[in-house]
Scaffold this motif. Structure first.
Motif, PDB file in Angstrom:
ATOM      1  N   LEU A 167      30.133 -22.762  53.674  1.00 20.31           N
ATOM      2  CA  LEU A 167      30.935 -22.050  53.974  1.00 20.31           C
ATOM      3  C   LEU A 167      31.037 -21.636  52.609  1.00 20.31           C
ATOM      4  O   LEU A 167      30.608 -20.599  51.377  1.00 20.31           O
ATOM      5  N   GLY A 168      32.191 -22.928  51.560  1.00 16.20           N
ATOM      6  CA  GLY A 168      32.566 -22.273  50.089  1.00 16.20           C
ATOM      7  C   GLY A 168      31.443 -22.696  48.951  1.00 16.20           C
ATOM      8  O   GLY A 168      31.295 -22.058  48.610  1.00 16.20           O
ATOM      9  N   PHE A 169      30.358 -23.960  49.836  1.00 16.53           N
ATOM     10  CA  PHE A 169      29.852 -23.867  48.245  1.00 16.53           C
ATOM     11  C   PHE A 169      28.135 -22.743  48.526  1.00 16.53           C
ATOM     12  O   PHE A 169      28.031 -22.438  47.741  1.00 16.53           O
ATOM     13  N   GLN A 170      28.144 -22.090  49.789  1.00 15.84           N
ATOM     14  CA  GLN A 170      27.472 -20.923  49.681  1.00 15.84           C
ATOM     15  C   GLN A 170      27.826 -19.756  48.779  1.00 15.84           C
ATOM     16  O   GLN A 170      26.190 -19.051  48.512  1.00 15.84           O
ATOM     17  N   PHE A 171      28.776 -20.028  48.690  1.00 12.72           N
ATOM     18  CA  PHE A 171      29.470 -18.156  47.682  1.00 12.72           C
ATOM     19  C   PHE A 171      28.588 -18.844  46.960  1.00 12.72           C
ATOM     20  O   PHE A 171      28.802 -17.239  45.967  1.00 12.72           O
ATOM     21  N   PHE A 172      28.114 -19.684  45.887  1.00 11.15           N
ATOM     22  CA  PHE A 172      27.336 -19.646  44.678  1.00 11.15           C
ATOM     23  C   PHE A 172      25.864 -19.952  44.785  1.00 11.15           C
ATOM     24  O   PHE A 172      25.297 -19.850  43.510  1.00 11.15           O
ATOM     25  N   VAL A 173      25.339 -19.619  45.714  1.00  9.59           N
ATOM     26  CA  VAL A 173      23.524 -18.963  45.712  1.00  9.59           C
ATOM     27  C   VAL A 173      23.632 -17.853  46.249  1.00  9.59           C
ATOM     28  O   VAL A 173      22.343 -17.030  46.061  1.00  9.59           O
ATOM     29  N   HIS A 174      24.973 -16.728  45.715  1.00 12.59           N
ATOM     30  CA  HIS A 174      24.450 -15.973  46.607  1.00 12.59           C
ATOM     31  C   HIS A 174      24.119 -14.663  44.950  1.00 12.59           C
ATOM     32  O   HIS A 174      25.411 -14.461  44.217  1.00 12.59           O
ATOM     33  N   THR A 175      23.558 -14.735  43.966  1.00 13.16           N
ATOM     34  CA  THR A 175      23.409 -14.922  42.565  1.00 13.16           C
ATOM     35  C   THR A 175      21.978 -14.377  42.188  1.00 13.16           C
ATOM     36  O   THR A 175      20.927 -14.672  42.712  1.00 13.16           O
ATOM     37  N   GLN A 176      21.795 -13.094  41.846  1.00 15.86           N
ATOM     38  CA  GLN A 176      20.458 -13.214  40.937  1.00 15.86           C
ATOM     39  C   GLN A 176      20.598 -13.892  38.835  1.00 15.86           C
ATOM     40  O   GLN A 176      19.803 -13.378  38.527  1.00 15.86           O
ATOM     41  N   ALA A 177      21.690 -14.247  38.549  1.00 15.38           N
ATOM     42  CA  ALA A 177      22.137 -14.636  37.451  1.00 15.38           C
ATOM     43  C   ALA A 177      21.419 -16.302  37.123  1.00 15.38           C
ATOM     44  O   ALA A 177      21.283 -16.832  35.515  1.00 15.38           O
ATOM     45  N   ILE A 178      21.191 -17.086  38.185  1.00 12.03           N
ATOM     46  CA  ILE A 178      20.702 -17.974  37.404  1.00 12.03           C
ATOM     47  C   ILE A 178      19.402 -18.558  38.178  1.00 12.03           C
ATOM     48  O   ILE A 178      19.361 -18.066  39.804  1.00 12.03           O
ATOM     49  N   GLY A 179      18.428 -19.150  37.417  1.00 13.14           N
ATOM     50  CA  GLY A 179      17.061 -19.029  37.569  1.00 13.14           C
ATOM     51  C   GLY A 179      16.693 -20.423  38.768  1.00 13.14           C
ATOM     52  O   GLY A 179      17.763 -20.754  39.208  1.00 13.14           O
ATOM     53  N   LYS A 180      15.889 -20.525  38.693  1.00 12.21           N
ATOM     54  CA  LYS A 180      15.531 -22.413  39.160  1.00 12.21           C
ATOM     55  C   LYS A 180      16.148 -23.506  38.666  1.00 12.21           C
ATOM     56  O   LYS A 180      16.512 -23.460  37.349  1.00 12.21           O
ATOM     57  N   LEU A 181      15.959 -24.652  39.517  1.00 12.77           N
ATOM     58  CA  LEU A 181      17.124 -25.074  38.796  1.00 12.77           C
ATOM     59  C   LEU A 181      16.058 -26.480  38.569  1.00 12.77           C
ATOM     60  O   LEU A 181      17.231 -27.149  39.077  1.00 12.77           O
ATOM     61  N   GLY A 182      15.496 -26.952  38.146  1.00 14.88           N
ATOM     62  CA  GLY A 182      14.768 -28.016  38.241  1.00 14.88           C
ATOM     63  C   GLY A 182      14.860 -29.213  39.614  1.00 14.88           C
ATOM     64  O   GLY A 182      14.297 -27.952  40.793  1.00 14.88           O
ATOM     65  N   TRP A 183      14.847 -30.025  39.527  1.00 16.85           N
ATOM     66  CA  TRP A 183      14.511 -31.018  40.749  1.00 16.85           C
ATOM     67  C   TRP A 183      15.903 -30.968  41.360  1.00 16.85           C
ATOM     68  O   TRP A 183      15.731 -30.805  43.315  1.00 16.85           O
TER      69      TRP A 183
END
Length: 285
Positions: free
Chosen positions: A159-175
């Motif tokens: 659940l802590g990891f999932q905090f960091f996917v709630h954003t529009q500021a980061i684009g796609k991250l390649g591989w």
């Protein structure tokens, strides 16, 4: 233990929210509003309190099942890695069920009810998750032989990891996009566009969505429209928590016969009845 892990990460979460809000202040100020952010914070506090009580009540069930475990798994780097993988696998099905079973959606709808997506949206949780049965999905891990205290810790890390996917500021991250849940994948999950609804249920690994046919890639030609169909126009944490429970029980009461009532409670959310005085299906459809 889950509560303490997430509370320990609290300063990091708050710092990320502050930095993101500053980043968007001049670029897209509508992404953050005080009323939405404070509502998210209130929901988080309510959720944490209910979650702490729930674990006290159900941890005994985990240890009871653990007494009848299939394997004796020692605590080691390998077993923790296996637990992490297994818990993420079961999380996928919990999350998918939370969108496809109305009883569970009544809790999860709270998380999807903001029309913005930012780090603070991760705090937007319901105190009713223990009632809808989230804890049931981790019981097989205790039966397999993973110690309950380790299960709780791994759930918190997930659940802590999932905090960091709630954003529009980061684009796609390649591989990284091929293996892990990313902000791009999770933007799709929060969108109410027909192309994106009920997609990308991943916790940490996106491979489950690709394996079970629920993956959709973010399309630059289809900007994400956040929120729920039949958007509830409120920032009141109490209303955000209980509005779908009230609607669901009302629909069950109006349904024809026991079968109809059960369908309203445990069928797909889109089967919600329409009736005067409420928009058709206040759900993520």
């Amino acid at each position: 233990m889950e509560k303490w892990i997430l509370l320990g990460m609290g300063p990091v979460f708050i710092a990320c929210i502050a930095i993101e809000a500053w980043y968007w202040r001049e670029r897209r100020p509508e992404i953050y509003s005080w009323v939405d952010t404070l509502s998210n914070a209130g929901l988080a506090l309510m959720h944490q309190g209910a979650d702490a009580v729930a674990w006290v009540l159900v941890i005994g069930i985990y240890y009871l099942i653990y007494q009848h475990r299939v394997f004796d798994l020692p605590t080691s780097a390998w077993t923790i890695a296996g637990l992490f993988l297994a818990q993420d696998f079961f999380y996928y099905f919990f999350h998918r069920a939370s969108h496809r079973i109305r009883w569970m959606w009544a809790s999860h709808v709270t998380h999807h009810s903001s029309e913005q997506l930012n780090f603070s949206t991760a705090f937007r949780q319901s105190l009713t998750y223990p009632i809808s049965g989230m804890w049931l999905f981790w019981l097989p891990l205790a039966w397999l032989g993973f110690e309950p205290k380790n299960i709780v810790a791994v759930v918190a890390i997930n659940l802590g990891f999932q905090f960091f996917v709630h954003t529009q500021a980061i684009g796609k991250l390649g591989w990284v996009e091929y293996v892990f849940n990313t902000p791009s994948h999770h933007r799709v999950h929060h969108a109410r566009n027909p192309k994106y609804i009920d997609r990308n249920y991943a916790g940490v690994l996106i491979v489950w969505d690709k394996l079970f046919g629920s993956f959709v890639e973010e399309d630059p030609a289809v900007p994400c429209d956040y929120g729920i169909i039949g958007q509830i126009q409120s920032h009141n944490p109490i209303r955000l928590t209980f509005h779908e429970w009230i609607a669901m029980f009302g629909d069950a009461a109006r349904a024809h016969g026991m079968r109809g009532a059960i369908a309203q409670l445990f069928g797909p959310p889109e089967r919600a009845l329409s009736h005067p005085g409420r928009p058709p299906s206040v759900i993520h459809r």
